[in-house]
Design a protein around this motif. Sequence first.
Motif, PDB file in Angstrom:
ATOM      1  N   PRO A 186       0.803  -1.235   0.000  1.00  0.00           N
ATOM      2  CA  PRO A 186       0.000   0.000   0.000  1.00  0.00           C
ATOM      3  C   PRO A 186       0.830   1.275   0.000  1.00  0.00           C
ATOM      4  O   PRO A 186       0.332   2.337  -0.392  1.00  0.00           O
ATOM      5  CB  PRO A 186      -0.840  -0.122   1.275  1.00  0.00           C
ATOM      6  N   MET A 187       2.075   1.173   0.419  1.00  0.00           N
ATOM      7  CA  MET A 187       2.933   2.363   0.463  1.00  0.00           C
ATOM      8  C   MET A 187       3.543   2.675  -0.896  1.00  0.00           C
ATOM      9  O   MET A 187       4.065   3.786  -1.100  1.00  0.00           O
ATOM     10  CB  MET A 187       4.044   2.131   1.497  1.00  0.00           C
ATOM     11  N   ARG A 188       3.466   1.774  -1.864  1.00  0.00           N
ATOM     12  CA  ARG A 188       4.161   1.955  -3.133  1.00  0.00           C
ATOM     13  C   ARG A 188       3.656   3.160  -3.933  1.00  0.00           C
ATOM     14  O   ARG A 188       4.468   3.904  -4.510  1.00  0.00           O
ATOM     15  CB  ARG A 188       4.078   0.673  -3.962  1.00  0.00           C
ATOM     16  N   PRO A 189       2.319   3.419  -4.071  1.00  0.00           N
ATOM     17  CA  PRO A 189       1.897   4.606  -4.828  1.00  0.00           C
ATOM     18  C   PRO A 189       2.386   5.917  -4.218  1.00  0.00           C
ATOM     19  O   PRO A 189       2.784   6.838  -4.951  1.00  0.00           O
ATOM     20  CB  PRO A 189       0.362   4.514  -4.804  1.00  0.00           C
ATOM     21  N   VAL A 190       2.388   6.002  -2.899  1.00  0.00           N
ATOM     22  CA  VAL A 190       2.882   7.213  -2.239  1.00  0.00           C
ATOM     23  C   VAL A 190       4.371   7.389  -2.500  1.00  0.00           C
ATOM     24  O   VAL A 190       4.851   8.489  -2.814  1.00  0.00           O
ATOM     25  CB  VAL A 190       2.587   7.151  -0.732  1.00  0.00           C
ATOM     26  N   VAL A 191       5.122   6.286  -2.390  1.00  0.00           N
ATOM     27  CA  VAL A 191       6.565   6.351  -2.648  1.00  0.00           C
ATOM     28  C   VAL A 191       6.830   6.724  -4.098  1.00  0.00           C
ATOM     29  O   VAL A 191       7.739   7.510  -4.395  1.00  0.00           O
ATOM     30  CB  VAL A 191       7.209   5.003  -2.285  1.00  0.00           C
ATOM     31  N   ALA A 192       6.041   6.181  -5.026  1.00  0.00           N
ATOM     32  CA  ALA A 192       6.230   6.522  -6.440  1.00  0.00           C
ATOM     33  C   ALA A 192       6.011   8.007  -6.685  1.00  0.00           C
ATOM     34  O   ALA A 192       6.765   8.640  -7.445  1.00  0.00           O
ATOM     35  CB  ALA A 192       5.274   5.686  -7.300  1.00  0.00           C
ATOM     36  N   ALA A 193       4.986   8.588  -6.048  1.00  0.00           N
ATOM     37  CA  ALA A 193       4.749  10.027  -6.217  1.00  0.00           C
ATOM     38  C   ALA A 193       5.885  10.854  -5.624  1.00  0.00           C
ATOM     39  O   ALA A 193       6.351  11.832  -6.239  1.00  0.00           O
ATOM     40  CB  ALA A 193       3.417  10.399  -5.566  1.00  0.00           C
ATOM     41  N   LEU A 194       6.368  10.471  -4.436  1.00  0.00           N
ATOM     42  CA  LEU A 194       7.464  11.215  -3.814  1.00  0.00           C
ATOM     43  C   LEU A 194       8.750  11.098  -4.620  1.00  0.00           C
ATOM     44  O   LEU A 194       9.478  12.089  -4.805  1.00  0.00           O
ATOM     45  CB  LEU A 194       7.685  10.704  -2.390  1.00  0.00           C
ATOM     46  N   VAL A 195       9.036   9.897  -5.105  1.00  0.00           N
ATOM     47  CA  VAL A 195      10.266   9.693  -5.881  1.00  0.00           C
ATOM     48  C   VAL A 195      10.203  10.446  -7.212  1.00  0.00           C
ATOM     49  O   VAL A 195      11.187  11.038  -7.660  1.00  0.00           O
ATOM     50  CB  VAL A 195      10.500   8.186  -6.097  1.00  0.00           C
ATOM     51  N   GLY A 201      10.989  16.291 -10.605  1.00  0.00           N
ATOM     52  CA  GLY A 201      10.258  17.531 -10.383  1.00  0.00           C
ATOM     53  C   GLY A 201       8.798  17.470 -10.781  1.00  0.00           C
ATOM     54  O   GLY A 201       8.195  18.499 -11.120  1.00  0.00           O
ATOM     55  N   ALA A 202       8.196  16.269 -10.738  1.00  0.00           N
ATOM     56  CA  ALA A 202       6.784  16.124 -11.113  1.00  0.00           C
ATOM     57  C   ALA A 202       5.898  16.804 -10.082  1.00  0.00           C
ATOM     58  O   ALA A 202       6.244  16.893  -8.893  1.00  0.00           O
ATOM     59  CB  ALA A 202       6.424  14.642 -11.223  1.00  0.00           C
ATOM     60  N   PRO A 203       4.726  17.320 -10.491  1.00  0.00           N
ATOM     61  CA  PRO A 203       3.789  17.916  -9.531  1.00  0.00           C
ATOM     62  C   PRO A 203       3.371  16.894  -8.473  1.00  0.00           C
ATOM     63  O   PRO A 203       3.085  15.742  -8.798  1.00  0.00           O
ATOM     64  CB  PRO A 203       2.609  18.340 -10.404  1.00  0.00           C
TER      65      PRO A 203
END
Length: 264
Positions: A186-195, A201-203
């Motif tokens: 469950p943590m993978r989508p959050v980590v993908a957004a942060l990375v 420099g993605a929004p």
Amino acid sequence: MTGTLLVLAWVAVVARVAWPHRPAPARARAMVEAARREGPTARRPGDRRGPVEALGWWALGWAGRSPTPEGARRLGTALVAALLCLAVVPPAAVPAALVAWALPATRARRAERRRLAALAADLPDVVDLLVLGVSSGLTVHLAVARVAARAPGPLAEELARVMHEVGLGRRLSDALDDLPVRAGEPMRPVVAALVASERYGAPLVAGLERLADEVRRDRRRRAEEAARKVPVKLLFPLVLCTLPAFGLLTVAPLVASAVRSLHL
């Protein structure tokens, strides 16, 4: 003179070729032999083993297997259970040994499931705090550091571990990549957004807000699922505890009075 020079040249060539293959000194050979005898799983002077673990080490060594502390402990417990049942109820020795062998692994899997469930339950609050930090102008590094320092719960401890690795010189994106392995999928989508925000420099704000809504709905769904399981879990104490007591309090007096009236 020429013969002497040829002999010296031959000696030099032989010495040059044989030098890398020279035998090690006696002290180096002694250290290698000691390390080979001990091995990675051998007992160190400061280690303490109970009788159960010592029995497991002996059994694994006798079988020619490379022992580990966990395997030796499990095998020793299984052997002790088998020996005890063999002295009291011989047919139950093998099932008791199997249960004693499988019980630690079952406990470990159950503890891991509980840990992952606690991390998943803590995820919505952590994502909300990340959204708040990023929306207020913090970078990904500062937002993760503030959440790790301020948020309660086990997921904040995992983020604190990430920041500790960053403090040791590791890149934040690389440390975050290892987080789903420890904290669950469950943590993978959050980590993908942060990375993605850290590397390219993605929004980030819109993606985190969407993820916060998704994880909140997922937590609500898990709570509803757990609530639906409650009647099923109540069947066992209801059938074995409540219904017999209800029968003894209501039916047993009627039967006793009927038997008494028949005897009269």
